[in-house]
Every structure is written in C-alpha cells, then in structure tokens.
Design an enzyme around this catalytic site. Structure first.
Site, mmCIF file in Angstrom:
data_model
loop_
_atom_site.group_PDB
_atom_site.id
_atom_site.type_symbol
_atom_site.label_atom_id
_atom_site.label_comp_id
_atom_site.label_asym_id
_atom_site.label_seq_id
_atom_site.Cartn_x
_atom_site.Cartn_y
_atom_site.Cartn_z
ATOM 1 N N CYS A 18 -13.872 -1.196 -8.085
ATOM 2 C CA CYS A 18 -14.932 -0.231 -7.817
ATOM 3 C C CYS A 18 -15.293 0.544 -9.079
ATOM 4 C CB CYS A 18 -14.523 0.722 -6.688
ATOM 5 S SG CYS A 18 -13.028 1.656 -7.041
ATOM 6 N N GLU A 41 0.858 -1.195 0.000
ATOM 7 C CA GLU A 41 0.000 0.000 0.000
ATOM 8 C C GLU A 41 0.890 1.239 0.000
ATOM 9 O OE1 GLU A 41 -2.486 2.816 -0.042
ATOM 10 O OE2 GLU A 41 -3.414 0.830 -0.020
#
Length: 424
Positions: free
Chosen positions: A413, A337
């Site tokens: 998404c 990340e």
C-alpha cells in the site's frame, strides 16, 4: 532575512508536476511551491500560506489557464474536503499519475531500471465504492451539528450529507443518525476540551452480502435513547446485522478504542470475496474497495501460480483474507498476524468456509517466521507479504531470503517502502 517568497505573497505559478499526495508542484524563481487542487498544465495565481527554507505551500486564488486534464469534480466540496484527493483530475490521468508514482519509486528508491510493469487496473466507475465510512461528529462556531470529513491537514469538519466515494447507503444511514443526534440532543465530542459523547460514526457494508454494520464511537460507556436509535435504524435499514458502540475515552486522535459493546445483533457482519466468506468486526482490517480487492487477489493468485502442492506463507495476514483465498488452490497455507483478535477471526473464517488446509499464528511476522522455519523446519514454496505502510522488517526479509521460496508476491500500500524492500 527576506526569502524569495514570504507568507501572504501572491505569485503567478505554472504547475509542472504532481506530488506524492496529489498536490500540484510549481517553481517561482527556482523556489518550489506545493498547491492543493492544482494540476500539471495549470497557470495560476497563488497565495503563499507557509514557507520553509527550500519549499513552501500555497493555495489557488485564480486560475489563469486551466490544465487540459482538469474536469469538474462530481463532489461540490472536493476542493475543501480531505476525504479524497485529485477529483479535479481526469480519471485516466489519475491512473497515469499513480502508475508513474510506482515507477518513480522503483527507479529512485529501488534503483531498478527497465521494469516490466503491467498496465494499471482501474475501475469502470470510480464512485460509491468504499464499503467502510468513518466520519467525525462535531459542532460549528454557531453550535450546529457538523458531520463529514476533516479539511485537508486540519481537524476542522467539512459538513456534508453526501459522499461520492462511499457506499450510497452510508449517506442515508448518517442522515438518519444526524436527525437523531439533533432531536435527542446527543452531544458531539469536542477533542480540544475532551468533553461531549459522540466522536465518530462508523459504517460497514457487505459489498456482496448487503449486510450493514453501524458503530458509534463514544467518549463514555453508553448512549442515551439507544432503544429509539435501534428501532429507527432497523425500520429504515432491514439489512442491518450489527449495531454497536466502540468505547474510546482517550484524549487522542486515535479513532477507535479497544472495547466493543453490542447494542443489537452481532459484533460483526459477513461479506465475501469470490467464493470465500469473511467475518468483519469494527476493528477488522478489510480492504475498502471490494471490487478492486477481488481483482487484486486474482492477480496475486495468478502470480503465485499455484498447482495444488505448494506450501504458502501469508505474512501480515489480518483476518485471513488472502490466506483463505489462496487456500482454495494451495496444499497448505500458514498465516501470521500480530493482532490476536484478527487471528481469531481468521480461524473462524476458515471454519465458516470449511477450509482445513490453513493454520494461523499470532505474533510479529519477523519473530514468528524465523522461529517456525528454524525450529519446526517449515519451508515455503510461495510467500505472500501484505505489510502496513512501513513495509517489512529487515529480520523478516533476511528469513525470506534464507528460506528461498520459489515465488514471493508482495502486496503493497506504499510504493516507497515496496521499492526499499525489493532493493534489499
């Protein structure tokens, strides 16, 4: 030069399709018009509000014949508020619209045909599900306090004291804060003049723990009467575990600043997905629909088909939500990340859950993965990607192809970038 239609024209339109953001689409003499709150099957009169060369935008002035799928929205301001879309569409049809959106992207962008697509997983009750609320604070033209959501495509606040998709307790918290703002003359922020103090109210609720966070985003270093604010919040809501300020003095539309100042309690709350607990701060990315997140992660686990001897990579891992969920059944999980604070949370979350078979790295996935694969020879049986809306970087996709994992699970998404990456 006169167009087929011009601004302020009133025309009759039949809606034949739905756009990517839920707006109705109709054609007037071959010219495409997008209309908010219009549904397939509606026959309507519309007023044209903007025109481009090949398409324009209009708003409904009269419904001549209603779509068979039109329902009365639960929210009385659904037609004005930009907080959510398509409440006027029957929920089964909402799911059908979303399913078709994915299929169309895979067909049109990805070039895939005859897709074996599983049925969409809807909710039993699609209301009061959001565990996070983020509402702007301002004033109307008469100087009255406005707290709500921005109207569609504007920064005008639609004042409301009740949201039908947020957690019910959020409505009560915001009502109390509204009274305090009025009683103690706390000045709302004016984004045009860049003056005033209170910009937004952010609340988070632990769906499975009941813990509550209240965070006020301010254009300053502190807030007046904070002791009264704390006392009243704690008296009304004993499950509050965190009251904090987020400092944002920038003249921009970005909601959150980088600095958090704790007024009371901890700078985070704890929630859980299944048996795994997570620490969530105001800046943490955490899926807003907790019930559907559990369903999503269970499906990701099912597709990964872990037997207990697999090396798993979780790219764009955030605070380690999917990583730690999969670590329950994997041999070892590596998470990557770019946000350093998120990785600190991920490490804390692993420790809090006594999970020792997970390791986390800070950096861009497209840089970290190739480096660790080539320099340390770390391979992957399963790769999970859960990228932002822009999708995956091509360098990352190249490395995934080179690593040849047995399974790749892509959580998306945005079906458009999903289709693009799958094609690549």
């Amino acid at each position: 030069m006169k167009h087929i239609v011009n601004k302020n024209d009133i025309v009759e339109l039949e809606i034949v399709d739905i756009g990517a953001n839920g707006e109705g689409i109709g054609k007037y003499k071959g010219y495409t018009l997008f209309v908010n709150n219009a549904l397939v099957g509606d026959l309507i009169n519309v007023k044209v509000i903007k025109t481009n060369k090949n398409y324009g935008y209009a708003r409904i002035t009269e419904i001549i014949r209603e779509s068979a799928y039109r329902v009365e929205p639960k929210c009385p301001i659904a037609d004005k508020c930009g907080g959510c879309q398509i409440q006027q569409l029957d929920y089964k049809k909402q799911l059908e619209f979303k399913e078709n959106k994915v299929i169309n992207c895979l067909n049109r962008i990805g070039g895939f045909r005859d897709i074996n697509m599983e049925p969409i997983c809807g909710m039993d009750d699609p209301y009061y599900y959001r565990n996070k609320s983020q509402v702007p604070v301002g004033k109307d033209k008469d100087g009255e306090i406005n707290i709500g959501f921005y109207a569609k495509r504007t920064h005008s606040i639609i004042d409301t004291d009740h949201c039908y998709i947020g957690s019910k307790i959020n409505n009560d918290i915001i009502a109390l804060i509204r009274n305090i703002i009025i009683k103690y003359n706390i000045e709302p922020y004016d984004e045009i003049k860049h003056k005033g103090l209170l910009r937004h109210i952010l609340t988070r609720t632990g769906h499975n723990t009941g813990q509550i966070m209240v965070c006020l985003i301010i254009n300053g270093n502190d807030i007046p009467n904070k002791d009264i604010l704390i006392d009243e919040l704690l008296k009304a809501f004993p499950n509050i575990k965190s009251i904090c300020l987020n400092i944002n003095k920038e003249k921009s539309n970005v909601i959150l600043g980088e600095k958090i100042k704790v007024l009371w309690g901890e700078p985070y709350i704890i929630d859980s997905i299944g048996d795994v607990k997570y620490r969530i701060s105001p800046l943490s990315f955490y899926q807003v629909n907790s019930e559907q997140t559990k369903n999503l992660y269970d499906i990701a686990m099912e597709y990964a088909d872990l037997k207990g001897d697999e090396i798993v990579w979780d790219l764009y891992c955030g605070i380690g939500t999917i990583s730690l969920y999969l670590a329950q059944k994997a041999k070892y999980v590596y998470g990557v990340e770019i946000v350093a604070e998120a990785i600190e949370d991920a490490k804390y979350n692993a420790k809090m859950n006594n999970i020792s078979n997970a390791e986390f790295f800070v950096g861009a996935a497209e840089e970290v993965l190739p480096e660790l694969y080539k320099e340390r020879g770390i391979k992957a049986d399963v790769i999970i990607v859960d990228p932002p809306r822009k999708g995956c970087d091509e360098v990352l996709l190249d490395t995934i192809i080179e690593m040849k994992p047995k399974k790749l699970v892509y959580v998306s998404c945005d079906p458009a970038t999903l289709a693009r990456d799958l094609k690549y």
